[in-house]
Design a protein around this motif. Sequence first.
Motif, PDB file in Angstrom:
ATOM      1  N   ALA A  66      10.382  13.920   3.479  1.00 14.04           N
ATOM      2  CA  ALA A  66      11.013  13.774   4.914  1.00 14.04           C
ATOM      3  C   ALA A  66      10.651  14.972   5.860  1.00 14.04           C
ATOM      4  O   ALA A  66      10.183  15.984   5.203  1.00 14.04           O
ATOM      5  N   LEU A  67      10.798  14.870   7.018  1.00 15.61           N
ATOM      6  CA  LEU A  67      10.811  16.015   8.043  1.00 15.61           C
ATOM      7  C   LEU A  67      11.912  17.090   7.619  1.00 15.61           C
ATOM      8  O   LEU A  67      13.033  16.709   7.141  1.00 15.61           O
ATOM      9  N   ARG A  68      11.371  18.125   7.551  1.00 18.67           N
ATOM     10  CA  ARG A  68      12.101  19.354   7.229  1.00 18.67           C
ATOM     11  C   ARG A  68      12.256  20.241   8.317  1.00 18.67           C
ATOM     12  O   ARG A  68      11.164  20.407   8.929  1.00 18.67           O
ATOM     13  N   PRO A  69      13.610  20.999   8.424  1.00 20.08           N
ATOM     14  CA  PRO A  69      13.396  22.043   9.406  1.00 20.08           C
ATOM     15  C   PRO A  69      12.387  23.038   9.608  1.00 20.08           C
ATOM     16  O   PRO A  69      11.866  23.660  10.403  1.00 20.08           O
ATOM     17  N   GLU A  70      11.806  23.407   8.276  1.00 20.04           N
ATOM     18  CA  GLU A  70      10.747  24.168   8.361  1.00 20.04           C
ATOM     19  C   GLU A  70       9.511  23.761   8.927  1.00 20.04           C
ATOM     20  O   GLU A  70       8.792  24.682   9.346  1.00 20.04           O
ATOM     21  N   ASP A  71       9.325  22.543   8.669  1.00 19.87           N
ATOM     22  CA  ASP A  71       7.976  22.194   9.476  1.00 19.87           C
ATOM     23  C   ASP A  71       8.309  22.084  11.045  1.00 19.87           C
ATOM     24  O   ASP A  71       7.206  22.750  11.810  1.00 19.87           O
ATOM     25  N   ILE A  72       9.408  21.998  11.603  1.00 24.19           N
ATOM     26  CA  ILE A  72       9.606  22.320  12.920  1.00 24.19           C
ATOM     27  C   ILE A  72       9.415  23.689  13.373  1.00 24.19           C
ATOM     28  O   ILE A  72       8.616  24.084  14.355  1.00 24.19           O
ATOM     29  N   ALA A  73      10.017  24.512  12.550  1.00 22.35           N
ATOM     30  CA  ALA A  73      10.084  25.936  12.955  1.00 22.35           C
ATOM     31  C   ALA A  73       8.460  26.423  12.931  1.00 22.35           C
ATOM     32  O   ALA A  73       8.139  27.301  13.735  1.00 22.35           O
ATOM     33  N   GLY A  74       7.722  25.786  11.991  1.00 18.60           N
ATOM     34  CA  GLY A  74       6.510  26.412  11.880  1.00 18.60           C
ATOM     35  C   GLY A  74       5.697  25.933  12.977  1.00 18.60           C
ATOM     36  O   GLY A  74       4.713  26.753  13.432  1.00 18.60           O
ATOM     37  N   LYS A  75       5.943  24.680  13.370  1.00 21.48           N
ATOM     38  CA  LYS A  75       5.120  24.226  14.754  1.00 21.48           C
ATOM     39  C   LYS A  75       5.510  24.949  15.802  1.00 21.48           C
ATOM     40  O   LYS A  75       4.559  25.418  16.823  1.00 21.48           O
ATOM     41  N   VAL A  76       6.941  25.322  15.842  1.00 17.43           N
ATOM     42  CA  VAL A  76       7.182  26.085  17.094  1.00 17.43           C
ATOM     43  C   VAL A  76       6.906  27.457  17.262  1.00 17.43           C
ATOM     44  O   VAL A  76       6.154  27.970  18.223  1.00 17.43           O
ATOM     45  N   ALA A  77       6.661  28.122  15.911  1.00 16.15           N
ATOM     46  CA  ALA A  77       6.028  29.506  15.935  1.00 16.15           C
ATOM     47  C   ALA A  77       4.746  29.515  16.362  1.00 16.15           C
ATOM     48  O   ALA A  77       4.147  30.519  16.658  1.00 16.15           O
ATOM     49  N   ALA A  78       4.091  28.463  15.668  1.00 12.90           N
ATOM     50  CA  ALA A  78       2.388  28.449  15.853  1.00 12.90           C
ATOM     51  C   ALA A  78       2.174  27.833  17.211  1.00 12.90           C
ATOM     52  O   ALA A  78       1.171  28.054  17.595  1.00 12.90           O
ATOM     53  N   GLY A  79       3.026  27.452  18.210  1.00 15.00           N
ATOM     54  CA  GLY A  79       3.126  27.273  19.478  1.00 15.00           C
ATOM     55  C   GLY A  79       2.334  25.781  19.530  1.00 15.00           C
ATOM     56  O   GLY A  79       2.079  25.616  20.918  1.00 15.00           O
ATOM     57  N   SER A  80       2.234  25.030  18.761  1.00 14.46           N
ATOM     58  CA  SER A  80       1.551  23.735  18.770  1.00 14.46           C
ATOM     59  C   SER A  80       2.518  22.648  19.489  1.00 14.46           C
ATOM     60  O   SER A  80       2.134  21.727  19.641  1.00 14.46           O
ATOM     61  N   VAL A  81       3.956  23.104  19.513  1.00 17.32           N
ATOM     62  CA  VAL A  81       4.682  22.236  20.336  1.00 17.32           C
ATOM     63  C   VAL A  81       5.556  23.091  21.345  1.00 17.32           C
ATOM     64  O   VAL A  81       5.933  24.212  21.196  1.00 17.32           O
ATOM     65  N   VAL A  82       5.546  22.642  22.623  1.00 20.19           N
ATOM     66  CA  VAL A  82       6.157  23.319  23.833  1.00 20.19           C
ATOM     67  C   VAL A  82       7.542  22.736  23.991  1.00 20.19           C
ATOM     68  O   VAL A  82       7.611  21.508  24.157  1.00 20.19           O
ATOM     69  N   VAL A  83       8.357  23.537  24.071  1.00 24.35           N
ATOM     70  CA  VAL A  83       9.727  23.257  24.341  1.00 24.35           C
ATOM     71  C   VAL A  83      10.321  23.512  25.581  1.00 24.35           C
ATOM     72  O   VAL A  83      10.626  24.749  25.906  1.00 24.35           O
ATOM     73  N   PRO A  84      10.419  22.653  26.501  1.00 27.00           N
ATOM     74  CA  PRO A  84      11.030  22.801  27.884  1.00 27.00           C
ATOM     75  C   PRO A  84      12.423  23.212  27.801  1.00 27.00           C
ATOM     76  O   PRO A  84      13.117  22.603  26.933  1.00 27.00           O
ATOM     77  N   GLN A  85      13.008  24.069  28.734  1.00 25.35           N
ATOM     78  CA  GLN A  85      14.242  24.791  28.938  1.00 25.35           C
ATOM     79  C   GLN A  85      15.248  23.673  28.533  1.00 25.35           C
ATOM     80  O   GLN A  85      16.379  23.691  27.932  1.00 25.35           O
ATOM     81  N   ASP A  86      15.268  22.464  29.450  1.00 30.32           N
ATOM     82  CA  ASP A  86      16.429  21.786  29.402  1.00 30.32           C
ATOM     83  C   ASP A  86      16.408  20.608  27.962  1.00 30.32           C
ATOM     84  O   ASP A  86      17.502  20.663  27.377  1.00 30.32           O
ATOM     85  N   VAL A  87      15.261  20.566  27.454  1.00 32.46           N
ATOM     86  CA  VAL A  87      15.107  19.898  26.230  1.00 32.46           C
ATOM     87  C   VAL A  87      15.645  20.806  25.175  1.00 32.46           C
ATOM     88  O   VAL A  87      16.674  20.467  24.401  1.00 32.46           O
ATOM     89  N   ALA A  88      15.639  22.048  25.251  1.00 34.84           N
ATOM     90  CA  ALA A  88      16.241  23.137  24.297  1.00 34.84           C
ATOM     91  C   ALA A  88      17.554  22.917  24.512  1.00 34.84           C
ATOM     92  O   ALA A  88      18.408  23.206  23.549  1.00 34.84           O
ATOM     93  N   SER A  89      17.966  23.114  25.749  1.00 31.53           N
ATOM     94  CA  SER A  89      19.422  23.119  25.760  1.00 31.53           C
ATOM     95  C   SER A  89      20.160  21.767  25.233  1.00 31.53           C
ATOM     96  O   SER A  89      21.292  21.804  24.570  1.00 31.53           O
ATOM     97  N   TYR A  90      19.385  20.883  25.426  1.00 31.73           N
ATOM     98  CA  TYR A  90      20.221  19.555  24.954  1.00 31.73           C
ATOM     99  C   TYR A  90      19.963  19.505  23.607  1.00 31.73           C
ATOM    100  O   TYR A  90      21.098  19.300  22.807  1.00 31.73           O
ATOM    101  N   ALA A  91      18.991  20.133  22.856  1.00 31.74           N
ATOM    102  CA  ALA A  91      18.909  19.978  21.301  1.00 31.74           C
ATOM    103  C   ALA A  91      19.906  20.976  20.753  1.00 31.74           C
ATOM    104  O   ALA A  91      20.639  20.735  19.953  1.00 31.74           O
ATOM    105  N   LEU A  92      20.300  22.135  21.622  1.00 33.88           N
ATOM    106  CA  LEU A  92      21.198  23.133  21.222  1.00 33.88           C
ATOM    107  C   LEU A  92      22.651  22.439  20.976  1.00 33.88           C
ATOM    108  O   LEU A  92      23.350  22.583  20.208  1.00 33.88           O
ATOM    109  N   ARG A  93      23.133  21.670  22.129  1.00 33.12           N
ATOM    110  CA  ARG A  93      24.342  20.799  21.998  1.00 33.12           C
ATOM    111  C   ARG A  93      24.307  19.994  20.482  1.00 33.12           C
ATOM    112  O   ARG A  93      25.255  20.024  20.044  1.00 33.12           O
ATOM    113  N   LEU A  94      23.410  19.201  20.397  1.00 38.06           N
ATOM    114  CA  LEU A  94      23.297  18.344  19.336  1.00 38.06           C
ATOM    115  C   LEU A  94      23.254  18.955  18.072  1.00 38.06           C
ATOM    116  O   LEU A  94      24.060  18.909  17.042  1.00 38.06           O
TER     117      LEU A  94
END
Lengths: 295, 104
Positions: A33-61
Amino acid sequence: MSSVGTTPVVATAMGAATGDAMASATRITPGNALRPEDIAGKVAAGSVVVPQDVASYALRLGDDALILAQRLGWWVSRAPELEEDIALSNIALDLLGHARSFLSYAGGAWGKTEDDLAYFRGEDEFCSAHLVEQPNGDFARTIARQLVVSTFQHLLYNRLVDSQDATLAAISAKALKEVDYHQDHAYQWVLRLALGTQESRRRMVNGLDLTWPYIAELFDDDELIDRLEGIAVRPSSLRVAYDCRITQILAEAELDVQEVPRAAGGGRSGRHSEYLGHILAEMQVLAREHPGATW
Amino acid sequence: MNTEDTQTGSGGAHWPLWEIFVRSARGLSHVHAGSLHAPDADMALRNARDLYTRRNEGVSLWVVPASAIIASDPDAKGEFFESPQGKDYRHATYYTKSEGVKHL
């Protein structure tokens, strides 16, 4: 890969990182299944761009899940029975997993890791709802809070799987099945406590009474939600389905929904009750005492 | 925190014991994995899920009230299980292959 099947973009990119889990020859595997490490890896590699508002929303959740996980963790070694100890800590760990995924993703907007966000933010930077920081109380009060949160999260993730943001959708798809179980766990206990002995019923009623004032905040909309049309789920749009589900469960447990004035709220904009500071002190002390330490 | 309020101990009356059987994959048998306490069958199934399948061990669970299992008497092991010992003619390896028999 069924949990990310609805989001092909994320599924292909993350498939490579989880390949080794599939290769295990033993029958007991961590699965695929999808793991937090996979997301962190993609974010660190810059292969996924996170808009500010989306980040703020993800932070709430993520903050809702993180603070509730920390609260539930208290029950480890303290639940009424060993089996319930494991059940509650399993739920806490599920929530911690959701928090890690959401925080890893949110951190991408600010160049921060999940640990930066969990351990090195101040109280007023957390945007969790007041409900999740409420004290555990007795077992029935914890179950009352679980009933509300799991019902809310189930409705939320069930809609968020259709988000235009592929990562939010993928995290929700993984979380949905787990929250489904949390909901069932709470439901089973509400029935047993409410219809059990006079004492268990008294405790269940008391637990619900202490929980009612904090429900309204979960369904508040604000400007952030307005700006994320199609990406975020509008909280107020879940209220009817929520009321319907809760009323049904409480009717089965021969309990009434109480109409009470709402508590002040403000958690989404960093205004918290006196409880959050204590939770954070305990949660953050080790990481702050030894910054960068690993074990 | 009021400690009295958090004391939700089960007191004298304990939850009944259940035996748990886990099937690890399709096509395999359910195997006894252990036991646990639960107030009723529905909760036993859920507790079993939490205790015995949290590392991806199973695709199916059976819970059985421990009281429903009829066990052999451990003191009667001799009478019950020693009789087949030495009766090696009950094993195929006891017999020598007859000459000229094919496909054996």
